[in-house]
Every structure is written in structure tokens, then in C-alpha cells.
Design an enzyme around this catalytic site. Structure first.
Site, PDB file in Angstrom:
ATOM      1  N   ASP A  46       0.950  -1.156   0.045  1.00 21.19           N
ATOM      2  CA  ASP A  46      -0.086   0.161   0.075  1.00 21.19           C
ATOM      3  C   ASP A  46       0.880   1.277  -0.113  1.00 21.19           C
ATOM      4  O   ASP A  46       0.581   2.164  -0.779  1.00 21.19           O
ATOM      5  CB  ASP A  46      -0.938  -0.023   1.282  1.00 21.19           C
ATOM      6  CG  ASP A  46      -1.945   1.431   1.362  1.00 21.19           C
ATOM      7  OD1 ASP A  46      -1.316   2.276   1.821  1.00 21.19           O
ATOM      8  OD2 ASP A  46      -2.983   0.977   1.050  1.00 21.19           O
ATOM      9  N   GLU A  65      -1.550  -4.979  -4.256  1.00 18.24           N
ATOM     10  CA  GLU A  65      -0.531  -4.217  -3.281  1.00 18.24           C
ATOM     11  C   GLU A  65       0.483  -5.355  -2.878  1.00 18.24           C
ATOM     12  O   GLU A  65       1.741  -4.955  -2.875  1.00 18.24           O
ATOM     13  CB  GLU A  65      -1.299  -3.445  -2.002  1.00 18.24           C
ATOM     14  CG  GLU A  65      -2.073  -2.040  -2.634  1.00 18.24           C
ATOM     15  CD  GLU A  65      -3.234  -1.577  -1.495  1.00 18.24           C
ATOM     16  OE1 GLU A  65      -3.618  -0.705  -1.903  1.00 18.24           O
ATOM     17  OE2 GLU A  65      -3.304  -2.417  -0.608  1.00 18.24           O
TER      18      GLU A  65
HETATM   19 MN    MN Z   1      -5.286  -2.363   0.707  1.00 14.16          MN
END
Ligand code: MN
Length: 241
Positions: free
Chosen positions: A40, A112
Site C-alpha cells: 500500500d 498491493e
Molecule cells: Mn489495501
């Protein structure tokens, strides 16, 4: 997938949903959760750098909105599908039944996690290449049009495919009014359900039908990018709040 991992176990981890490790694995922590946490930040950092470099006179408020649009759930889920991650993802049988493989919330997390795995295995520059490659259509759109709008038709198609269903089928069910003020009604059939949309052209009506299907099928999962992001040359225009 383009990148070839030196350590395949980290790739495997990035593609393992928590439902799978809980149900099938001895090591209950062998799932993508921690990688997603790291990924992220990496995705956000790379996109922040990208908007910073590409829009030298854009203020930080707009840079931040633009970055948020590019790193939104729907965009990252699309990137995951482009890389074929949805096919390799390991889910429990229950999660599979609930359509997990088609959920944008899961797919954006997998993307991610995958980026973090590439970073750990191949370094930051490799991770940058993977992210820019996977997001190329959106990045090009931003450069060309100064923004990205949510495309319901493509999103609906990807959603149905992701769930293993056939492509949405569109047909004109009504056409009325005088030639200069024609009104079209299009029906789309997807996942065994039918939705309608109207417009002054077939194309517009198709799009309206796709939008109505998306909103009722995907509902809360959606994360629509409403704002249009302007290039520096448009800066004379009113500031949006
Ligand atoms: Mn996420």
C-alpha cells in the site's frame, strides 16, 4: 506475469488470501496481509512521485486527489486483473463461493501485496516498472486528458469475467422520437439479470445501462472517481472543493 521471482515463496504468499491460510495451511500467517500493508505504501509512494514529476505546477491538493484516483480500489483491482493475479489467487472454498475472486476489495489488496513481493525480491526499480506497466492505461489517460473517469462498461465486463460469467450482452429494446430527438433504450444482460438505460444515442444508452447494472450489482464495493483532475493549463478555471 512479467516479473520472474528469485524466491517463489514470496510470490505464493502474495497470492494467498487469509481465508486460505486459515483453512488449509499449517502456517496461519502465510497470507498476503503483511505484504499488503507494505505494498500500500509502495504503490502510494510511486504514484505520488509520478504525479509530482508529471504535473510540475499542480498544487498539493490536486496532486493528492489525482494520486487517490490512481490508487483507488477499482483502478488497482483492474491492474490486478491485467496481471492475471485473480487467476492465481488462493482462496478458501467459502470465499470462492462468495465471489471473492471477483471482489475489487480483495483484488486491489492482492495487487498491493504483489507489488511488495516484487519490491522485496527485485528491488524498488522493478516494483516501479511493474506498477507503471499495470497502470499504463490509466496513466496514459491522465497524461492525455488530464484526468480519469470511471468507465462503467469496461468495469462491468471485467467484473463479470472475474466471476467466471460470460460478457454482458447489450441490445436496443426501444427506439422512439423524431430523427433529431431520438431516444434509445438499451438493455444489458449480465450475471443472469437485466438492466436498462436510456440515451440520445445507442452508445449513451449502453453506457447508462452499464452504469445501472454496475450500481445495483456491485453496490457498496464501488469507488467512483467523480472528480475530473485538471492539467496545469486549466488552472484558470474555478478551484473545485
Ligand atoms: Mn489495501
Amino acid at each position: 506475469m512479467n516479473y520472474k521471482f528469485k524466491d517463489n515463496s514470496i510470490l505464493e504468499k502474495a497470492l494467498t488470501h487469509i481465508s486460505y491460510s486459515n483453512e488449509k495451511l499449517k502456517d496461519k500467517d502465510f497470507n498476503y496481509e503483511r505484504l499488503e500493508f507494505l505494498g500500500d505504501s509502495i504503490v502510494n509512494f510511486l504514484l505520488a512521485h509520478w504525479v509530482y514529476e508529471n504535473f510540475p505546477s499542480m498544487d498539493e491538493g490536486k496532486l493528492s486527489k489525482l494520486k487517490a484516483a490512481l490508487s483507488s480500489r477499482d483502478v488497482l483491482a483492474r491492474a490486478a486483473r491485467r496481471l492475471g493475479l485473480h487467476e492465481k489467487l488462493r482462496l478458501s472454498r467459502g470465499e470462492e463461493k462468495m465471489g471473492g475472486r471477483g471482489k475489487n476489495s480483495i483484488l486491489s489488496d492482492v495487487f498491493e501485496a504483489y507489488v511488495a513481493a516484487v519490491f522485496l525480491d527485485g528491488g524498488l526499480e522493478t516494483a516501479r516498472e511493474v506498477v507503471f506497466h499495470a497502470l499504463a492505461p490509466e496513466l496514459e489517460k491522465v497524461l492525455k486528458e488530464g484526468g480519469i473517469a470511471f468507465d462503467y462498461k469496461s468495469a462491468l465486463q471485467e467484473y463479470a469475467q472475474g466471476l467466471g460469467h460470460s460478457l454482458p450482452e447489450y441490445r436496443v429494446v426501444r427506439e422512439e422520437g423524431p430523427p433529431h430527438r431520438r431516444k434509445f433504450t438499451v438493455e444489458v444482460e449480465v450475471l443472469g439479470k437485466k438492466f436498462r438505460g436510456e440515451g440520445s444515442s445507442k452508445k449513451q444508452a449502453m453506457y447508462a445501462a452499464a452504469k445501472s447494472a454496475w450500481e445495483s450489482l456491485v453496490g457498496k464495493e464501488r469507488e467512483i472517481i467523480k472528480d475530473k483532475f485538471f492539467l496545469p493549463s486549466h488552472r484558470g478555471e474555478k478551484e473545485e472543493k
